[in-house]
Design a protein around this motif. Structure first.
Motif, mmCIF file in Angstrom:
data_model
loop_
_atom_site.group_PDB
_atom_site.id
_atom_site.type_symbol
_atom_site.label_atom_id
_atom_site.label_comp_id
_atom_site.label_asym_id
_atom_site.label_seq_id
_atom_site.Cartn_x
_atom_site.Cartn_y
_atom_site.Cartn_z
ATOM 1 N N GLY A 110 0.824 -1.204 0.000
ATOM 2 C CA GLY A 110 0.000 0.000 0.000
ATOM 3 C C GLY A 110 0.859 1.254 0.000
ATOM 4 N N LEU A 111 1.933 1.229 0.785
ATOM 5 C CA LEU A 111 2.830 2.398 0.840
ATOM 6 C C LEU A 111 3.485 2.653 -0.517
ATOM 7 N N ALA A 112 3.842 1.574 -1.207
ATOM 8 C CA ALA A 112 4.452 1.729 -2.538
ATOM 9 C C ALA A 112 3.453 2.411 -3.478
ATOM 10 N N GLU A 113 2.201 1.999 -3.412
ATOM 11 C CA GLU A 113 1.197 2.603 -4.295
ATOM 12 C C GLU A 113 0.888 4.042 -3.867
ATOM 13 N N LEU A 114 0.994 4.295 -2.567
ATOM 14 C CA LEU A 114 0.737 5.644 -2.058
ATOM 15 C C LEU A 114 1.842 6.608 -2.493
ATOM 16 N N LYS A 115 3.086 6.137 -2.369
ATOM 17 C CA LYS A 115 4.197 7.038 -2.678
ATOM 18 C C LYS A 115 4.479 7.110 -4.179
ATOM 19 N N PHE A 116 4.311 5.977 -4.873
ATOM 20 C CA PHE A 116 4.786 5.931 -6.263
ATOM 21 C C PHE A 116 3.766 5.342 -7.239
ATOM 22 N N GLY A 117 2.519 5.199 -6.853
ATOM 23 C CA GLY A 117 1.626 4.459 -7.759
ATOM 24 C C GLY A 117 0.189 4.924 -7.751
ATOM 25 N N ALA A 118 -0.720 3.962 -7.811
ATOM 26 C CA ALA A 118 -2.142 4.238 -8.062
ATOM 27 C C ALA A 118 -2.826 5.036 -6.964
ATOM 28 N N ALA A 119 -2.254 5.072 -5.759
ATOM 29 C CA ALA A 119 -2.915 5.796 -4.661
ATOM 30 C C ALA A 119 -2.313 7.185 -4.442
#
Ligand code: BGC
Length: 251
Positions: free
Chosen positions: A118-127
């Motif tokens: 989730g953190l990966a998507e928050l910092k660098f992706g869909a979120a």
């Protein structure tokens, strides 16, 4: 002020495979091969720790002095693992953060695997930049989940353990359940639909992200799932755990 590291190692420990890579923390991308070793049978602490050390070795000399983030398929509070669904029960109550630090010979950062994804998507992706509630779900050996609210992680959501017929729903709806029961993608999508219906009813997310190994083939099941909120594939697919774990070193 010390300079923030530009690169870090991410180690993603799953019920089936343990994966690692070197991550560029500006881009949020892998800059090494992704190395993988099957999770040792039974996933006991000594075996998993030894395999984590082996994985770092496989990354070669470039990895020698890099900071490390580790993610693990359990509830993690203050570095202690508090559950064990697809790993040995011996993990329950262990100071895993300390054990990994000792084994790997450097300070590490340690979180739940779906929270890392989730953190990966928050910092660098869909979120990234997404207002309201995003629910990241990882479909693999189990079902992992991460709640991301207005740009912040709310750790240790365990939606794979929503109860269905007296059991954790992940035992019936995870990607490994599809393989075990040898059912078609269409039939598996029906199981997932039930899972996502329940999640939507309970939490009314604004966005749902789907990660895990199966996010490599979203066309096989995602178009069959109907949700009120948009449902999208994790931009970092199955590398989200590695990237998110590495990104922990940024604090
Ligand atoms: C565990 C979670 C984990 C998920 C995905 C579940 O069985 O309880 O902590 O995130 O599997 O690995």
């Amino acid at each position: 002020m010390t300079k923030a590291p530009e690169r870090a190692i991410g180690i993603d420990i799953g019920g089936t495979g343990m994966k690692a890579g070197i991550v560029d923390l500006t881009e949020g991308s892998l800059v090494s091969d992704r190395v993988r070793i099957p999770t040792p049978k039974g996933a006991t602490p000594p075996d998993v720790l030894a395999t984590a050390k082996e994985l770092v070795g496989l990354l070669g000399p470039d990895a020698a002095d890099l900071p490390i983030g580790v993610c693990f398929p359990a509830i993690v509070k203050n570095g202690v693992t508090l559950s064990a669904a697809n790993v040995s029960d011996d993990w329950i109550g262990l100071d895993a953060d300390k054990l990994f630090s000792e084994t790997l010979g450097r300070d590490i950062h340690f979180v739940n695997d779906a929270d890392a994804a989730g953190l990966a998507e928050l910092k660098f992706g869909a979120a990234k930049g997404q207002p309201g509630l995003t629910i990241m779900t990882t479909l693999g050996t189990g079902i992992g989940s991460a709640f991301l609210f207005d740009g912040k992680l709310v750790p240790n959501a365990e939606l794979g353990h929503l109860e269905r017929k007296g059991e954790s729903i992940e035992l019936w709806a995870s990607a490994s359940a599809r393989e075990r029961d040898d059912i078609s993608w269409k039939d598996w999508s029906k199981r997932l639909q039930e899972f996502y219906d329940h999640v939507e009813f309970l939490f009314s997310p604004d966005l749902i992200i789907v990660g895990g190994g199966v996010s490599k083939n979203p066309e096989k099941f995602l178009p069959r799932i109907e949700t009120r909120a948009p449902i999208v594939t994790a931009e970092h697919r199955n590398n989200a755990g590695i990237i998110g774990a590495a990104s922990l070193v940024l604090g």
